[in-house]
Motif scaffolding. Sequence first.
Motif, short mmCIF file in Angstrom:
data_model
loop_
_atom_site.label_atom_id
_atom_site.label_comp_id
_atom_site.label_asym_id
_atom_site.label_seq_id
_atom_site.Cartn_x
_atom_site.Cartn_y
_atom_site.Cartn_z
N ASN A 183 0.67 -1.21 -0.10
CA ASN A 183 -0.04 0.04 0.01
C ASN A 183 0.87 1.03 -0.11
OD1 ASN A 183 -2.23 1.32 -0.16
ND2 ASN A 183 -2.74 1.25 1.98
N THR A 184 2.18 1.26 0.39
CA THR A 184 2.93 2.27 0.52
C THR A 184 3.73 2.65 -1.08
OG1 THR A 184 4.84 0.81 1.31
CG2 THR A 184 3.43 2.24 2.93
N ASN A 185 3.39 1.52 -1.74
CA ASN A 185 4.47 1.68 -3.00
C ASN A 185 3.60 2.34 -4.21
OD1 ASN A 185 5.91 1.32 -5.25
ND2 ASN A 185 5.66 -0.86 -5.23
N ALA A 221 -6.02 4.12 -2.54
CA ALA A 221 -6.72 5.18 -2.78
C ALA A 221 -6.25 5.77 -4.21
CB ALA A 221 -6.56 6.46 -1.96
N ARG A 222 -4.98 5.42 -4.52
CA ARG A 222 -4.78 5.96 -5.83
C ARG A 222 -5.03 5.03 -6.90
NH1 ARG A 222 -3.61 9.33 -10.00
NH2 ARG A 222 -1.94 8.52 -11.27
N THR A 276 -8.60 4.02 -11.53
CA THR A 276 -9.72 3.47 -12.10
C THR A 276 -10.74 4.32 -12.51
OG1 THR A 276 -9.17 1.30 -10.58
CG2 THR A 276 -11.54 1.74 -11.48
N LEU A 277 -11.13 5.40 -11.68
CA LEU A 277 -12.16 6.32 -12.09
C LEU A 277 -11.75 7.01 -13.46
CD1 LEU A 277 -13.38 7.52 -8.57
CD2 LEU A 277 -14.79 6.06 -10.48
N LYS A 278 -10.66 7.63 -13.56
CA LYS A 278 -10.04 8.46 -14.56
C LYS A 278 -9.94 7.46 -15.67
CE LYS A 278 -4.93 8.47 -14.34
NZ LYS A 278 -4.84 8.12 -15.60
N GLU A 279 -9.70 6.49 -15.84
CA GLU A 279 -9.64 5.58 -16.98
C GLU A 279 -10.94 4.92 -17.18
OE1 GLU A 279 -7.07 5.30 -18.74
OE2 GLU A 279 -5.77 6.53 -17.45
N GLY A 300 -10.19 12.20 -3.44
CA GLY A 300 -9.22 12.16 -4.40
C GLY A 300 -7.82 12.35 -3.61
N THR A 301 -7.85 11.96 -2.14
CA THR A 301 -6.71 12.33 -1.61
C THR A 301 -6.19 10.89 -1.05
OG1 THR A 301 -8.01 12.76 0.54
CG2 THR A 301 -7.49 14.66 -0.78
N GLY A 302 -4.96 11.28 -0.32
CA GLY A 302 -4.41 9.82 0.32
C GLY A 302 -3.08 9.62 -0.48
N ASP A 303 -2.20 9.32 0.45
CA ASP A 303 -0.61 9.07 0.06
C ASP A 303 -0.44 7.41 0.05
OD1 ASP A 303 -0.74 8.54 2.79
OD2 ASP A 303 0.90 10.08 3.07
#
Length: 186
Positions: free
Chosen positions: A64-66, A104-105, A110-113, A97-100
Amino acid sequence: MTKRMIIGLTGASGSIYALTLLHVLAELDWQVELVMSLTGEKVFAYETGIERAAFPKNVHIHENTNLFSSLASGSYRTSGMVVIPCSMNTLGLMATGTGDHLLARAAQVTLKERRPLVVVPREMPYNIIHLENMLRLARAGATIMPASPGFYHHPKEIQDLINHVVGRVLDQFGIEHTLFQRWSGL
């Protein structure tokens, strides 16, 4: 169709839904790209007794950190993503749309595609913030599917209820299954 699915696993209770989905996708010969929140991995182990080393062979685990993972890029083709079970914390990160972290990314990618994003919230009751976050995600293109099984198929045991939810998730991707008997009228 790309037979590759991203599964997001968060810290909400309901790991049995994710476990069932992982096994069904393995039986159907789908590749699973799994990303777990730290709490999600702990809750999964607690609720199922299964550690990451015992996941089916079709499961590729992404840390999850990668944020350099293939899941962080839209050029990595998948059939979509399921976040199951979904905590309200992760739902909020996805909705804004946040999160590091990668989970979440991957949802944002997935949404943007314009690929299917299915979110299975498992917490209750919902407060106004939860509902607004679900609405925001739905407006962005996600499908919100609370873990609310039907009873028209006359479930006999808990697994029947779990199969109904997982089967309805698979329906969102057009994946054929026999997890429950479909409604055919009276």
